[in-house]
Enzyme design. Structure first.
Site, PDB file in Angstrom:
ATOM      1  N   HIS A  74       0.835  -1.193   0.000  1.00  0.00           N
ATOM      2  CA  HIS A  74       0.000   0.000   0.000  1.00  0.00           C
ATOM      3  C   HIS A  74       0.877   1.253   0.000  1.00  0.00           C
ATOM      4  O   HIS A  74       2.074   1.169   0.200  1.00  0.00           O
ATOM      5  CB  HIS A  74      -0.960   0.008   1.192  1.00  0.00           C
ATOM      6  CG  HIS A  74      -0.283  -0.009   2.529  1.00  0.00           C
ATOM      7  ND1 HIS A  74       0.244  -1.152   3.082  1.00  0.00           N
ATOM      8  CD2 HIS A  74      -0.033   0.988   3.405  1.00  0.00           C
ATOM      9  CE1 HIS A  74       0.780  -0.862   4.258  1.00  0.00           C
ATOM     10  NE2 HIS A  74       0.626   0.431   4.478  1.00  0.00           N
ATOM     11  N   HIS A  83       1.176   5.317   1.443  1.00  0.00           N
ATOM     12  CA  HIS A  83       0.751   6.397   2.330  1.00  0.00           C
ATOM     13  C   HIS A  83       1.191   7.710   1.699  1.00  0.00           C
ATOM     14  O   HIS A  83       2.329   7.828   1.258  1.00  0.00           O
ATOM     15  CB  HIS A  83       1.435   6.302   3.692  1.00  0.00           C
ATOM     16  CG  HIS A  83       0.980   5.166   4.527  1.00  0.00           C
ATOM     17  ND1 HIS A  83      -0.072   5.268   5.401  1.00  0.00           N
ATOM     18  CD2 HIS A  83       1.425   3.902   4.639  1.00  0.00           C
ATOM     19  CE1 HIS A  83      -0.245   4.121   6.020  1.00  0.00           C
ATOM     20  NE2 HIS A  83       0.657   3.268   5.560  1.00  0.00           N
ATOM     21  N   TYR A 132       4.196   8.472  11.756  1.00  0.00           N
ATOM     22  CA  TYR A 132       3.525   7.215  11.434  1.00  0.00           C
ATOM     23  C   TYR A 132       3.876   6.760  10.022  1.00  0.00           C
ATOM     24  O   TYR A 132       4.223   5.600   9.804  1.00  0.00           O
ATOM     25  CB  TYR A 132       2.008   7.377  11.574  1.00  0.00           C
ATOM     26  CG  TYR A 132       1.232   6.187  11.083  1.00  0.00           C
ATOM     27  CD1 TYR A 132       1.140   5.026  11.845  1.00  0.00           C
ATOM     28  CD2 TYR A 132       0.607   6.202   9.838  1.00  0.00           C
ATOM     29  CE1 TYR A 132       0.432   3.925  11.387  1.00  0.00           C
ATOM     30  CE2 TYR A 132      -0.100   5.116   9.377  1.00  0.00           C
ATOM     31  CZ  TYR A 132      -0.184   3.981  10.155  1.00  0.00           C
ATOM     32  OH  TYR A 132      -0.876   2.893   9.703  1.00  0.00           O
ATOM     33  N   GLN A 152       6.037   3.423   9.114  1.00  0.00           N
ATOM     34  CA  GLN A 152       5.141   2.371   8.664  1.00  0.00           C
ATOM     35  C   GLN A 152       5.878   1.261   7.925  1.00  0.00           C
ATOM     36  O   GLN A 152       5.578   0.090   8.104  1.00  0.00           O
ATOM     37  CB  GLN A 152       4.047   2.955   7.763  1.00  0.00           C
ATOM     38  CG  GLN A 152       3.000   1.956   7.346  1.00  0.00           C
ATOM     39  CD  GLN A 152       2.213   1.405   8.513  1.00  0.00           C
ATOM     40  OE1 GLN A 152       1.891   2.122   9.439  1.00  0.00           O
ATOM     41  NE2 GLN A 152       1.904   0.131   8.481  1.00  0.00           N
TER      42      GLN A 152
END
Length: 154
Positions: free
Chosen positions: A61, A63, A125, A129
């Site tokens: 994924h 971000h 974050y 990650q």
């Protein structure tokens, strides 16, 4: 005040944390074409006047912490970003059509959250990650020994 933008008659600070994933959360793609995906996303953001504050491509994924002008809605931007990037990825990497089919590279949905006063928390974050994903993958790859039977489950 330095992160407040202005247009001719307005001042704004519209920052969003956006997360989206490739179809079926395929992991092998980022090892091969991660750099191309980054270039494509940066180019598309630049074309729409969206500032990328921070981004991280994880195993399955992406971000993004972005600043989107108020003239553009979040759903318009994400639709544009995923649609155009999908076409560009398939143009550059034609062999992906066999795995993804009908030019649908990204999942249908996405996650978005507004960024207020907790911008630093979200930046940290996003930065951490990738390390957390690697650690979680290593934990899941370890062999598990059942304490009752003494056998290994893989």
């Amino acid at each position: 005040m330095k992160d407040i933008n202005s247009l001719s008659h307005s001042k704004w600070r519209c920052q969003y944390h956006i997360v989206f994933a490739p179809k079926f959360r395929r992991k092998e793609v980022y090892g091969k074409i991660k750099v191309d995906i980054g270039k494509i996303l940066r180019k598309l953001c630049e074309q729409k006047g969206v500032e990328i504050i921070q981004t991280q491509a994880c195993v399955n994924h992406i971000h993004m912490l972005v600043s989107i002008p108020p003239s553009l809605s979040v759903s318009q931007f994400v639709g544009y970003l995923k649609g155009k990037s999908s076409l560009m990825i398939f143009d550059r990497h034609a062999n992906l059509k066999y795995k993804y089919g009908n030019r649908h590279f990204w999942c249908r949905g996405y996650y978005v959250d507004t960024v207020g006063r907790n911008k630093k928390v979200i930046e940290n974050y996003i930065k951490n990650q990738l390390q957390e994903d690697i650690i979680n993958d290593q934990i899941s790859f370890k062999e598990y020994i059942d304490p009752f039977t003494g056998s290994k489950n893989k």
